[in-house]
Design an enzyme around this catalytic site. Structure first.
Site, PDB file in Angstrom:
ATOM      1  N   ASP A 213       2.955 -10.212  -2.223  1.00 17.36           N
ATOM      2  CA  ASP A 213       3.794  -9.232  -1.552  1.00 17.36           C
ATOM      3  C   ASP A 213       4.719  -9.871  -0.514  1.00 17.36           C
ATOM      4  O   ASP A 213       5.074  -9.243   0.470  1.00 17.36           O
ATOM      5  CB  ASP A 213       2.859  -8.223  -0.849  1.00 17.36           C
TER       6      ASP A 213
ATOM      7  N   CYS B 248       3.080   6.753 -19.635  1.00 20.58           N
ATOM      8  CA  CYS B 248       3.231   7.996 -18.856  1.00 20.58           C
ATOM      9  C   CYS B 248       3.477   9.185 -19.792  1.00 20.58           C
ATOM     10  O   CYS B 248       3.088  10.319 -19.493  1.00 20.58           O
ATOM     11  CB  CYS B 248       4.391   7.888 -17.870  1.00 20.58           C
TER      12      CYS B 248
ATOM     13  N   CYS C 225       3.989  13.263 -19.038  1.00 23.47           N
ATOM     14  CA  CYS C 225       3.392  13.636 -17.742  1.00 23.47           C
ATOM     15  C   CYS C 225       4.416  13.499 -16.609  1.00 23.47           C
ATOM     16  O   CYS C 225       5.211  12.560 -16.586  1.00 23.47           O
ATOM     17  CB  CYS C 225       2.194  12.721 -17.467  1.00 23.47           C
TER      18      CYS C 225
ATOM     19  N   CYS D 173       2.910  13.186 -10.882  1.00 20.19           N
ATOM     20  CA  CYS D 173       3.223  12.560  -9.588  1.00 20.19           C
ATOM     21  C   CYS D 173       4.539  13.096  -9.028  1.00 20.19           C
ATOM     22  O   CYS D 173       4.660  13.338  -7.820  1.00 20.19           O
ATOM     23  CB  CYS D 173       3.248  11.039  -9.713  1.00 20.19           C
TER      24      CYS D 173
ATOM     25  N   CYS E   2       4.492  15.120  -5.295  1.00 16.09           N
ATOM     26  CA  CYS E   2       5.021  14.475  -4.077  1.00 16.09           C
ATOM     27  C   CYS E   2       5.530  15.552  -3.115  1.00 16.09           C
ATOM     28  O   CYS E   2       6.446  16.304  -3.445  1.00 16.09           O
ATOM     29  CB  CYS E   2       6.147  13.509  -4.428  1.00 16.09           C
TER      30      CYS E   2
ATOM     31  N   CYS F 214       9.912   9.106   1.636  1.00 14.95           N
ATOM     32  CA  CYS F 214       8.505   8.819   1.306  1.00 14.95           C
ATOM     33  C   CYS F 214       7.640   8.714   2.567  1.00 14.95           C
ATOM     34  O   CYS F 214       7.984   8.020   3.527  1.00 14.95           O
ATOM     35  CB  CYS F 214       8.442   7.526   0.495  1.00 14.95           C
TER      36      CYS F 214
ATOM     37  N   CYS G 144       0.256   7.149   2.073  1.00 16.34           N
ATOM     38  CA  CYS G 144       0.078   8.412   1.350  1.00 16.34           C
ATOM     39  C   CYS G 144      -0.386   8.052  -0.051  1.00 16.34           C
ATOM     40  O   CYS G 144       0.177   7.165  -0.687  1.00 16.34           O
ATOM     41  CB  CYS G 144       1.414   9.173   1.308  1.00 16.34           C
TER      42      CYS G 144
ATOM     43  N   CYS H  85       0.565  10.635  -4.910  1.00 15.08           N
ATOM     44  CA  CYS H  85       1.074  10.403  -6.277  1.00 15.08           C
ATOM     45  C   CYS H  85       0.083   9.601  -7.118  1.00 15.08           C
ATOM     46  O   CYS H  85       0.097   9.699  -8.353  1.00 15.08           O
ATOM     47  CB  CYS H  85       2.464   9.767  -6.266  1.00 15.08           C
TER      48      CYS H  85
ATOM     49  N   CYS I 249      -2.680  11.117 -10.602  1.00 21.09           N
ATOM     50  CA  CYS I 249      -2.350  10.449 -11.871  1.00 21.09           C
ATOM     51  C   CYS I 249      -3.543  10.478 -12.829  1.00 21.09           C
ATOM     52  O   CYS I 249      -4.626   9.999 -12.487  1.00 21.09           O
ATOM     53  CB  CYS I 249      -1.935   9.006 -11.607  1.00 21.09           C
TER      54      CYS I 249
END
Ligand code: SF4
Ligand code: SF4
Length: 331
Positions: A138, A192, A195, A198, A202, A218, A247, A250, A254
């Site tokens: 990251d 996905c 679907c 998410c 949100c 967000c 948060c 989302c 799933c």
């Protein structure tokens, strides 16, 4: 030659699994063309908000050879951090507590993953003598999610997180860029389907279109990344739903997270058993107490003043909602 490459790749994957990585894959170090175009468009729309580091030398993210000119392979690893605890105190008394995102319950993942990734890079140097490598958790101009898709770790869900078919999306990613010529995996297709759970769940409409998150809306951005003197806009504050750091909504909704599995790593268990913080306890904390309590945890990122700002905001919002619900005659 091909057989030797396969053997080295398999051996590297075995070592990665022994180090605790739940998924490991390899991609050829080729330019990220379509992925970079999408990233550049995301920046152009201003969706990175005040996260200026994302705009720095964006072109470097298009090709890992800008980081290591001899790069031939990209190794991607995923580390499962799922802990099954819940936000129980908040569920019972939302006016007294705020919720912490699951990834922040324990230690800072950079500190946990970096030594493991370093060890994996060292093992790679033994397996492929003369190989040069750089590793990233990251950090650095690397489009980790794009590489995770190319390396077959998972696909990028409509909420933009990587989803593994075996572990769901509670994953930290690490990347090794190397000059070693390893056997690449095939990318995984997108599962996905139709679907949109998410996108619909949100609370702030931050998933502005499937696969595209606008950080300016967000909650994770507002509660983690913003400077303490930036007030949370009222439209966002009214939809905080109790999140005071990050948060998980989302990801919680799933359907692929039905495959979530508890992590074996105690580093990500809730410190002091806390998945929530008591609002008044945070507001009464001294800077020194904050340093002690959150040492080497992700909570240091917004700093003392940032966490206090967010907690004050949620306390004000939830108190007003409580007054309104009494005025409406709710029990
Ligand atoms: S983290 Fe929360 S606010 Fe951000 S996109 Fe997901 S559900 Fe929306
Ligand atoms: S909730 Fe549905 S659309 Fe969103 S990432 Fe998961 S599977 Fe994809």
């Amino acid at each position: 030659m091909g057989e030797e490459r396969r053997r080295q790749t398999e051996r590297l994957k075995e070592i990665a699994r022994k180090l605790g990585f739940c998924e490991v894959g390899v991609a050829a170090a080729e330019p990220l063309e379509q992925e970079f175009v999408r990233y550049a468009e995301w920046l152009k729309r201003g969706y990175q908000a005040t996260m200026a580091y994302m705009e720095r030398e964006p072109w470097r993210r298009a090709d890992v050879r800008t980081l290591l000119p001899t790069a031939r392979s990209v190794v991607v690893v995923a580390y499962n951090y799922y802990n099954p605890a819940r936000h129980e105190p908040f569920e019972q008394e939302p006016w007294r507590y705020g919720k912490l995102s699951r990834y922040a319950w324990g230690d800072d993942y950079h500190d946990v993953l970096r030594p493991k990734l370093q060890r994996l890079a060292e093992e790679l140097a033994h397996l492929c003598p003369g190989a040069e490598s750089r590793y990233y958790v990251d950090t650095g101009p690397v489009l980790e999610k794009a590489w995770a898709v190319r390396a077959g770790i998972g696909w990028q869900g409509k909420h933009s997180n990587i989803i593994s078919r075996r572990y769901g999306s509670w994953l930290f990613l690490g990347v090794i860029v190397t000059s070693a010529d390893l056997e690449p995996d095939s990318p995984l297709r997108d599962f996905c389907g139709t679907c949109t759970a998410c996108v619909q769940a949100c609370p702030t409409g931050a998933i502005v279109e499937p696969y595209v998150v606008d950080a300016r809306r967000c909650l994770s951005y507002w509660t983690i990344e913003t400077k303490p003197d930036m007030e949370i806009p009222e439209a966002i504050a009214q939809r905080m739903e109790g999140w005071i750091f990050g948060c998980d909504i989302c990801q919680e909704v799933c359907p692929w997270n039905r495959f979530q599995k508890p992590t074996a790593d105690p580093a990500f268990a809730p410190r002091y058993g806390q998945t929530c913080l008591e609002l008044d306890a945070v507001l009464q904390m001294s800077p020194e107490e904050f340093r002690q309590r959150f040492r080497a945890s992700p909570l240091t990122r917004p700093r003392y003043a940032g966490l206090q700002r967010t907690v004050r905001t949620w306390k004000r919002v939830v108190s007003a909602k409580l007054v309104d619900s009494h005025a409406d005659g709710a029990p």
